[in-house]
Write a protein that holds these residues in place. Sequence first.
Motif, short mmCIF file in Angstrom:
data_model
loop_
_atom_site.label_atom_id
_atom_site.label_comp_id
_atom_site.label_asym_id
_atom_site.label_seq_id
_atom_site.Cartn_x
_atom_site.Cartn_y
_atom_site.Cartn_z
N GLU A 137 1.19 -1.29 0.32
CA GLU A 137 -0.09 0.11 0.01
C GLU A 137 1.25 1.63 0.09
O GLU A 137 0.76 2.49 -0.72
CB GLU A 137 -0.94 0.13 1.51
N ARG A 138 1.71 1.55 0.55
CA ARG A 138 2.89 2.66 0.62
C ARG A 138 3.47 2.60 -0.52
O ARG A 138 3.91 3.70 -1.17
CB ARG A 138 3.31 2.51 1.79
N LEU A 139 3.58 1.48 -1.21
CA LEU A 139 4.61 1.52 -3.15
C LEU A 139 3.86 1.95 -3.55
O LEU A 139 3.86 3.13 -4.50
CB LEU A 139 5.23 0.23 -2.75
N ALA A 140 2.34 1.84 -4.18
CA ALA A 140 1.19 2.12 -4.66
C ALA A 140 0.89 3.27 -4.08
O ALA A 140 1.12 4.84 -5.39
CB ALA A 140 0.13 1.02 -4.24
N GLU A 141 1.34 4.08 -2.50
CA GLU A 141 1.18 6.05 -3.06
C GLU A 141 1.98 6.72 -3.21
O GLU A 141 1.80 7.83 -3.31
CB GLU A 141 0.51 5.42 -1.25
N LEU A 142 3.12 6.15 -3.16
CA LEU A 142 4.19 7.07 -3.50
C LEU A 142 4.69 6.57 -4.96
O LEU A 142 5.55 7.22 -5.41
CB LEU A 142 5.68 6.39 -2.57
N ASN A 143 4.02 5.75 -5.83
CA ASN A 143 4.27 5.60 -7.26
C ASN A 143 3.23 5.35 -7.49
O ASN A 143 2.62 4.32 -8.20
CB ASN A 143 5.24 4.45 -7.29
N PRO A 144 2.48 6.82 -7.64
CA PRO A 144 1.24 6.74 -8.47
C PRO A 144 0.79 6.23 -10.09
O PRO A 144 1.70 6.85 -11.01
CB PRO A 144 0.20 7.64 -8.13
N GLY A 145 -0.18 5.55 -10.05
CA GLY A 145 0.31 4.39 -11.70
C GLY A 145 1.73 4.16 -11.71
O GLY A 145 0.96 3.49 -13.89
N TYR A 146 2.36 3.46 -11.69
CA TYR A 146 3.01 2.76 -11.56
C TYR A 146 2.86 1.18 -11.85
O TYR A 146 3.42 0.61 -13.75
CB TYR A 146 4.26 3.05 -10.84
N ALA A 147 1.72 0.34 -11.54
CA ALA A 147 1.34 -0.42 -12.43
C ALA A 147 1.21 -0.64 -13.37
O ALA A 147 1.64 -1.49 -14.41
CB ALA A 147 0.18 -1.17 -10.74
N GLU A 148 0.12 0.51 -13.66
CA GLU A 148 -1.16 0.11 -14.57
C GLU A 148 0.28 0.50 -16.19
O GLU A 148 -0.33 0.16 -16.27
CB GLU A 148 -2.00 1.52 -14.24
#
Length: 271
Positions: A137-148
């Motif tokens: 969750e922290r990684l997703a918040e710090l890197n918005p849109g990265y996974a997509e």
Amino acid sequence: MAPPSGGYVEALTLLRDRPLVVLTGAGLSTDSGIPDYRGPSAPARTPMTYQEFVSGPAAQQRYWARSHLGWGRMGGAEPNDGHRAVARLGADLVITQNVDGLHERAGTPRLVALHGRIAEVVCLGCRETSDRAALQERLAELNPGYAERHAAAPVRPDGDVELEDTAEFVVPDCAGCGGVLKPDVVFFGENVPAERVARCYAAVEALTERDGALLVAGSSLTVMSGLRFVRRAARAGTPVVIVNRGSTRGDELASYRVHAGCSEFLTALAG
């Protein structure tokens, strides 16, 4: 002398009604959608070593960027028929080289996760452990849109993906002490904790007195962390059965060498 090859029925007969220690590898999880390391269709891989990981922020950035993407895919994997069969076997001990946590989710008793679990994180500073889902969750918040943006990156069996574009990925520090976070798994170049190895050796050695057998399922036995238990069993005269698609480093030590899918064979054995 090479072992009998393809002795499917003979191997089942040997294993039934005996005390067992089961050693599993990545080939057991392929039916759950997780690619294996060295199977016939496995891609070439260059896993990050421990020495590389601790070399500095760039390596840690590269690791966590790839792992952030792979976690979403591995985290959604479910135990397959092979995992469920192992859980039903009632083995003296199940030793897994896998870090995917699928044996645990299948309810396997008496389990040693030899290389740790990708679902846990440890701080190299304070040694505090934490849940990987919270870090995700922290990684997703710090890197918005990265996974997509990198949704097409091919997944690898280590729980990460093939990806070179990692230069802008933001990696958080330990919330408690500001130290470096690492997955709580054994990297290449690290040693398996001694207490885990000792427990596994003890279980394998006890098979000799109990007329038991060692079953290897889905491991090429390329690394010594698994092969050493096969060598210990064979040296004591304990029967060894290896079930794997493709050759293994322990083939010459096996009583039977079965070229078959793990789920199929284990389901037949567990009944």
